[in-house]
Design a protein around this motif. Sequence first.
Motif, PDB file in Angstrom:
ATOM      1  N   LEU A 114     -11.869 -10.394   4.349  1.00 11.73           N
ATOM      2  CA  LEU A 114     -12.027 -10.779   2.944  1.00 11.73           C
ATOM      3  C   LEU A 114     -11.366 -12.128   2.667  1.00 11.73           C
ATOM      4  N   LEU A 115     -10.169 -12.325   3.192  1.00  8.28           N
ATOM      5  CA  LEU A 115      -9.468 -13.598   2.985  1.00  8.28           C
ATOM      6  C   LEU A 115     -10.235 -14.753   3.620  1.00  8.28           C
ATOM      7  N   THR A 116     -10.778 -14.506   4.809  1.00  5.77           N
ATOM      8  CA  THR A 116     -11.573 -15.542   5.479  1.00  5.77           C
ATOM      9  C   THR A 116     -12.810 -15.882   4.658  1.00  5.77           C
ATOM     10  N   THR A 117     -13.461 -14.864   4.116  1.00  8.30           N
ATOM     11  CA  THR A 117     -14.666 -15.074   3.318  1.00  8.30           C
ATOM     12  C   THR A 117     -14.356 -15.848   2.046  1.00  8.30           C
ATOM     13  N   ILE A 118     -13.249 -15.521   1.396  1.00  2.00           N
ATOM     14  CA  ILE A 118     -12.855 -16.247   0.181  1.00  2.00           C
ATOM     15  C   ILE A 118     -12.558 -17.704   0.514  1.00  2.00           C
ATOM     16  N   ALA A 119     -11.883 -17.932   1.656  1.00  2.00           N
ATOM     17  CA  ALA A 119     -11.600 -19.309   2.069  1.00  2.00           C
ATOM     18  C   ALA A 119     -12.891 -20.082   2.302  1.00  2.00           C
ATOM     19  N   LYS A 120     -13.891 -19.392   2.877  1.00  2.00           N
ATOM     20  CA  LYS A 120     -15.173 -20.065   3.134  1.00  2.00           C
ATOM     21  C   LYS A 120     -15.921 -20.370   1.844  1.00  2.00           C
ATOM     22  N   VAL A 121     -15.714 -19.538   0.816  1.00  2.00           N
ATOM     23  CA  VAL A 121     -16.295 -19.845  -0.493  1.00  2.00           C
ATOM     24  C   VAL A 121     -15.800 -21.211  -0.967  1.00  2.00           C
ATOM     25  N   ASN A 122     -14.493 -21.430  -0.846  1.00  2.00           N
ATOM     26  CA  ASN A 122     -13.912 -22.701  -1.275  1.00  2.00           C
ATOM     27  C   ASN A 122     -14.390 -23.855  -0.402  1.00  2.00           C
ATOM     28  N   GLU A 123     -14.480 -23.622   0.925  1.00  2.00           N
ATOM     29  CA  GLU A 123     -14.943 -24.662   1.834  1.00  2.00           C
ATOM     30  C   GLU A 123     -16.382 -25.037   1.532  1.00  2.00           C
ATOM     31  N   ARG A 124     -17.200 -24.015   1.278  1.00  2.00           N
ATOM     32  CA  ARG A 124     -18.625 -24.265   1.007  1.00  2.00           C
ATOM     33  C   ARG A 124     -18.799 -25.110  -0.248  1.00  2.00           C
ATOM     34  N   LYS A 125     -18.027 -24.808  -1.292  1.00  2.00           N
ATOM     35  CA  LYS A 125     -18.148 -25.572  -2.527  1.00  2.00           C
ATOM     36  C   LYS A 125     -17.720 -27.021  -2.321  1.00  2.00           C
ATOM     37  N   ALA A 165     -22.614 -27.517   8.981  1.00  4.70           N
ATOM     38  CA  ALA A 165     -21.234 -27.252   8.565  1.00  4.70           C
ATOM     39  C   ALA A 165     -21.044 -25.779   8.241  1.00  4.70           C
ATOM     40  N   LYS A 166     -22.096 -25.112   7.793  1.00  5.63           N
ATOM     41  CA  LYS A 166     -21.993 -23.682   7.489  1.00  5.63           C
ATOM     42  C   LYS A 166     -21.996 -22.853   8.756  1.00  5.63           C
ATOM     43  N   ASP A 167     -22.804 -23.289   9.741  1.00  7.53           N
ATOM     44  CA  ASP A 167     -22.878 -22.581  11.021  1.00  7.53           C
ATOM     45  C   ASP A 167     -22.061 -23.373  12.032  1.00  7.53           C
ATOM     46  N   ALA A 168     -20.862 -22.883  12.335  1.00 12.89           N
ATOM     47  CA  ALA A 168     -19.913 -23.640  13.154  1.00 12.89           C
ATOM     48  C   ALA A 168     -20.422 -23.937  14.555  1.00 12.89           C
ATOM     49  N   TYR A 169     -21.466 -23.235  14.993  1.00  7.60           N
ATOM     50  CA  TYR A 169     -21.923 -23.377  16.373  1.00  7.60           C
ATOM     51  C   TYR A 169     -23.170 -24.248  16.502  1.00  7.60           C
ATOM     52  N   ILE A 216     -22.561 -13.569   8.848  1.00  2.61           N
ATOM     53  CA  ILE A 216     -23.684 -13.261   9.730  1.00  2.61           C
ATOM     54  C   ILE A 216     -23.943 -14.425  10.682  1.00  2.61           C
ATOM     55  N   LEU A 217     -23.947 -15.648  10.161  1.00  3.54           N
ATOM     56  CA  LEU A 217     -24.230 -16.818  10.996  1.00  3.54           C
ATOM     57  C   LEU A 217     -23.218 -16.973  12.132  1.00  3.54           C
ATOM     58  N   ASN A 218     -21.960 -16.661  11.844  1.00  5.22           N
ATOM     59  CA  ASN A 218     -20.896 -16.906  12.820  1.00  5.22           C
ATOM     60  C   ASN A 218     -20.342 -15.621  13.435  1.00  5.22           C
ATOM     61  N   LYS A 219     -21.093 -14.543  13.341  1.00  6.78           N
ATOM     62  CA  LYS A 219     -20.616 -13.271  13.894  1.00  6.78           C
ATOM     63  C   LYS A 219     -20.486 -13.371  15.422  1.00  6.78           C
ATOM     64  N   PRO A 220     -19.327 -13.047  15.978  1.00  7.29           N
ATOM     65  CA  PRO A 220     -19.127 -13.125  17.429  1.00  7.29           C
ATOM     66  C   PRO A 220     -19.664 -11.899  18.152  1.00  7.29           C
ATOM     67  N   GLY A 221     -20.948 -11.668  18.040  1.00  8.36           N
ATOM     68  CA  GLY A 221     -21.562 -10.504  18.674  1.00  8.36           C
ATOM     69  C   GLY A 221     -22.993 -10.353  18.191  1.00  8.36           C
ATOM     70  N   ILE A 222     -23.687  -9.350  18.706  1.00 10.94           N
ATOM     71  CA  ILE A 222     -25.068  -9.116  18.329  1.00 10.94           C
ATOM     72  C   ILE A 222     -25.152  -8.596  16.887  1.00 10.94           C
ATOM     73  N   ASP A 295     -23.245 -23.683  23.041  1.00  7.71           N
ATOM     74  CA  ASP A 295     -22.398 -22.518  22.770  1.00  7.71           C
ATOM     75  C   ASP A 295     -22.782 -21.912  21.426  1.00  7.71           C
ATOM     76  N   ARG A 296     -22.826 -20.591  21.350  1.00  9.29           N
ATOM     77  CA  ARG A 296     -23.086 -19.882  20.109  1.00  9.29           C
ATOM     78  C   ARG A 296     -21.971 -18.864  19.872  1.00  9.29           C
ATOM     79  N   ALA A 297     -21.929 -18.303  18.669  1.00  9.09           N
ATOM     80  CA  ALA A 297     -20.865 -17.347  18.331  1.00  9.09           C
ATOM     81  C   ALA A 297     -20.888 -16.145  19.258  1.00  9.09           C
ATOM     82  N   TYR A 298     -22.077 -15.750  19.716  1.00  8.12           N
ATOM     83  CA  TYR A 298     -22.223 -14.523  20.487  1.00  8.12           C
ATOM     84  C   TYR A 298     -22.293 -14.747  22.001  1.00  8.12           C
ATOM     85  N   ARG A 299     -22.312 -16.031  22.468  1.00  5.95           N
ATOM     86  CA  ARG A 299     -22.349 -16.287  23.910  1.00  5.95           C
ATOM     87  C   ARG A 299     -22.109 -17.758  24.200  1.00  5.95           C
ATOM     88  N   LYS A 300     -21.775 -18.048  25.466  1.00  6.86           N
ATOM     89  CA  LYS A 300     -21.614 -19.415  25.930  1.00  6.86           C
ATOM     90  C   LYS A 300     -22.980 -19.990  26.318  1.00  6.86           C
TER      91      LYS A 300
END
Length: 333
Positions: A114-125, A165-169, A216-222, A295-300
């Motif tokens: 939740l804290l990470t998501t709130i921080a991303k709200v501020n970054e996105r704006k 910038a939204k999708d770190a990978y 969802i975009l940066n989820k480290p997995g399937i 490199d992607r969130a779910y694999r190299k």
Amino acid sequence: MSITKEERILFVDDDKMLRELAKKILTREGYEVQTASNGADAVNYLRKLPFNTVVTDIHMPIMSGDELLTIIKSDYPETEVIIITTFPTIDTAVSTMKLGAYDYIIKPINFDLLLTTIAKVNERKKLLNELKNEKQLRETIMSLFESTQDLFISTIKSLAEVIEAKDAYTYGHCERIRDNSLLIGKTFNFSTDEMRDLEYAALLHDVGKIAIPEAILNKPGILNETESEIFKTHTTKGVSILSHIKQLKGALLGIKYHHERFDGRGYPEKLKGTEIPLVARIIAVTDSFDAMTSDRAYRKSIPLATAKEILIQEKNRQFDSEVVDRFLKILTI
């Protein structure tokens, strides 16, 4: 010191213990937190104070989270809403995204998430600045296009950077897709207009990701089934964002259909073979190749030679064999 809007959060849930816990944790992180037990009380707070973020449960007495979300997006469009729910379903997730939710989190709440998501709200704006919603996005691009063509190209590139910038990978992904797609387009003897449409489509093929939750975009997995269905909407969301810009009409087919498969098992419409526009068949190859070699969130990333072998194996299945052959020839030059 006065509290800024970016530091003010409204947490809405009918569970008193959860409200108290959330307030304690968020306050410790430097936020000013107000809590409400239902949507009606939340609306009263919103009338008195500006909030950067509202975190709300869906199922509550008096006024549901969906109803609250609708009011916020109508009357307080600059306020982002994070949905929390105990029973996530595809229908629930898609409906809340359509209503304008920024993201959703499943109970029991992972407060680090939740804290990470709130921080991303501020970054996105901060990243989007005046591009805070689709209407402003369209208006800004249209006004810049009317000035000069060169400025429009710069705007398209800037928009591609916002996507990345939204999708770190995916840093640099859009321009690599553009460069490789244009090389393929030349081998088909595309006209000047066709090359321009291909360039715009390649740069903006992922513009719909602006509307996809970063979790969802940066989820480290399937992705699970719900997340996958939400992710797939980025093709049609991209068309929705850009469809009112007449200068981009020729690019919309590439944006909408670049995830179709030659064998008819892609999305969003399961087109098959040459039913898929050539511009989309080109972007499908260059997009997949770049995804494999990055490199992607779910694999190299995988080796270049392996990526080439996969392109060959997927000829007439995922990809148009002629496009693959032309691209592989370019890679050997």
